[in-house]
Design a protein around this motif. Structure first.
Motif, short mmCIF file in Angstrom:
data_model
loop_
_atom_site.label_atom_id
_atom_site.label_comp_id
_atom_site.label_asym_id
_atom_site.label_seq_id
_atom_site.Cartn_x
_atom_site.Cartn_y
_atom_site.Cartn_z
N SER A 113 55.14 27.81 77.88
CA SER A 113 54.39 28.90 78.42
C SER A 113 55.03 30.20 78.56
N TYR A 114 54.74 31.34 78.24
CA TYR A 114 55.39 32.45 78.12
C TYR A 114 54.72 33.35 79.36
N SER A 115 55.54 34.40 80.02
CA SER A 115 55.16 35.16 80.78
C SER A 115 56.36 36.28 81.25
N PRO A 134 62.67 43.77 84.09
CA PRO A 134 61.89 42.95 83.34
C PRO A 134 62.59 41.93 82.56
N LEU A 135 62.16 40.78 82.61
CA LEU A 135 62.54 39.65 81.85
C LEU A 135 61.42 38.77 81.30
N LEU A 136 61.57 38.30 80.11
CA LEU A 136 60.73 37.32 79.52
C LEU A 136 61.04 35.93 80.11
N ARG A 137 60.00 35.17 80.81
CA ARG A 137 60.42 33.82 81.35
C ARG A 137 59.43 33.01 80.52
N ARG A 138 60.27 31.63 79.87
CA ARG A 138 59.70 30.68 79.01
C ARG A 138 59.92 29.36 79.60
N HIS A 139 58.77 28.83 79.86
CA HIS A 139 58.78 27.52 80.51
C HIS A 139 58.53 26.47 79.39
N GLY A 146 57.11 10.93 71.66
CA GLY A 146 56.18 10.80 72.42
C GLY A 146 56.03 10.73 73.71
N GLU A 147 57.39 10.87 74.27
CA GLU A 147 57.55 10.90 75.68
C GLU A 147 58.13 12.23 76.27
N PRO A 148 57.74 12.85 77.37
CA PRO A 148 58.45 13.86 78.09
C PRO A 148 59.74 13.59 78.50
N GLN A 149 61.01 14.58 78.06
CA GLN A 149 62.30 13.96 78.44
C GLN A 149 63.03 15.26 79.27
N GLN A 150 62.46 16.37 79.19
CA GLN A 150 63.27 17.43 79.60
C GLN A 150 62.22 18.79 79.83
N ILE A 151 62.63 19.38 81.14
CA ILE A 151 61.78 20.88 81.33
C ILE A 151 63.03 21.66 81.45
N SER A 152 62.56 22.87 80.93
CA SER A 152 63.71 24.02 80.87
C SER A 152 62.76 25.28 81.23
N THR A 153 63.25 26.11 81.83
CA THR A 153 62.75 27.67 82.35
C THR A 153 63.87 28.52 81.95
N ASN A 154 63.78 29.27 81.11
CA ASN A 154 64.93 30.32 80.60
C ASN A 154 64.50 31.82 80.74
N TYR A 155 65.03 32.48 80.74
CA TYR A 155 64.94 34.19 80.81
C TYR A 155 65.50 34.84 79.91
N LEU A 156 65.02 35.92 79.23
CA LEU A 156 65.65 36.72 78.36
C LEU A 156 65.33 38.18 78.72
N PRO A 157 66.23 39.26 78.61
CA PRO A 157 65.68 40.59 79.02
C PRO A 157 64.50 41.12 78.20
N TRP A 158 63.68 41.61 78.64
CA TRP A 158 62.42 42.00 78.12
C TRP A 158 62.93 43.03 77.07
N SER A 159 63.84 44.15 77.56
CA SER A 159 64.17 45.09 76.60
C SER A 159 64.88 44.57 75.24
N LEU A 160 65.42 43.37 75.35
CA LEU A 160 66.01 42.79 74.00
C LEU A 160 64.92 42.00 73.25
N VAL A 161 63.87 41.25 73.63
CA VAL A 161 63.18 40.55 72.92
C VAL A 161 61.60 41.31 72.85
N ALA A 162 61.07 42.34 73.49
CA ALA A 162 59.96 42.94 73.26
C ALA A 162 59.59 43.37 72.01
#
Length: 252
Positions: A113-115, A134-139, A146-162
């Motif tokens: 999920s991106y925001s 401004p940042l890009l949030r990625r969850h 078939g099994e959920p093993q890890q949750i990760s929420t990371n951020y990248l500068p929006w100016s870098l990835v836009a």
């Protein structure tokens, strides 16, 4: 010295039998009625003992399947070596997660999920940026076999990835993971920093990762740098503590 209640004594004996391998992972414990008769106590007392073991993450009860010793083979995170799969992936698609879990790309699933967000004070400090940047949030939720093993929420500068493929959720999973994405953007990671903590999971985390009651999580705050510039902050990587071993090695 106070005598422990009957349910605690029964739980203690069963705990010892689980730990010494008498009841190995995946095996079925005796029924409540059988244990009740064996110990000469009511079924309510045995249920209390089971409840205690369940809260410790040692057993699980399945409808129609009885009470089983939980089987959770640990995934090993090799802190000093695990990112090699992403900085030097070779010809086979891989990430540090697929290496941890010894799975192929076909067995790998990634929910995402991106925001767009603005950096709060903590994120700004981790990035060494101004609050409100401004940042890009990625969850992400990582799955293996078939099994959920890890949750990760990371951020990248929006100016870098836009405007780049890195900001496109349809491009995930990306072979090589975040290090490969930073290299694609012209900023290969030269340093990874990780801080590890432990806590109890939130109800949402426990449900997402299908965790047993009483099991804590390890949380890892990660920063990826290219030279002196922080280009990614992961706050946090969330891992069930009963499924992972953190290995560290220091060359002296």
């Amino acid at each position: 010295m106070a005598i422990p209640p009957a349910y605690a004594r029964i739980a203690g004996e069963l705990r010892d039998l689980i730990r010494d391998g008498t009841y190995p992972p995946g095996s079925r414990l005796p029924t409540i009625s059988r244990l009740s008769a064996s110990y000469g106590v009511s079924e309510i007392v045995v249920r209390q003992a089971f409840s205690l073991l369940r809260s410790e993450g040692l057993i699980e009860t399945r409808r129609g399947g009885g009470t089983l010793v939980r089987a959770r083979p640990p995934a090993r995170r090799l802190a000093m070596e695990r990112y090699r799969a992403e900085t030097d992936p070779g010809t086979t698609p891989a990430t540090s997660f697929t290496v941890d879990h010894h799975i192929t790309w076909r067995d790998y699933r990634l929910d995402r999920s991106y925001s767009r967000r603005r950096a709060d004070e903590d994120l700004a400090a981790l990035f060494a940026l101004e609050p409100g940047t401004p940042l890009l949030r990625r969850h992400f939720v990582f799955w293996a076999r078939g099994e959920p093993q890890q949750i990760s929420t990371n951020y990248l500068p929006w100016s870098l990835v836009a405007g780049t493929p890195v900001a496109d959720p349809d491009r995930e999973p990306w072979p090589g993971g975040t290090p490969a994405q930073l290299a694609y953007l012209g900023h290969p990671a030269t340093r990874v920093e990780e801080s590890v903590r432990s806590r109890m999971p939130t109800p949402e985390e426990a449900a997402t990762l299908r965790m047993a009651p009483g099991v804590p999580v390890l949380t890892i705050t990660r920063r990826m740098l290219s030279g002196d510039q922080v280009l990614e902050v992961c706050r946090d990587i969330v891992l069930p503590a009963d499924r992972v071993v953190l290995d560290y090695a220091l060359d002296l």
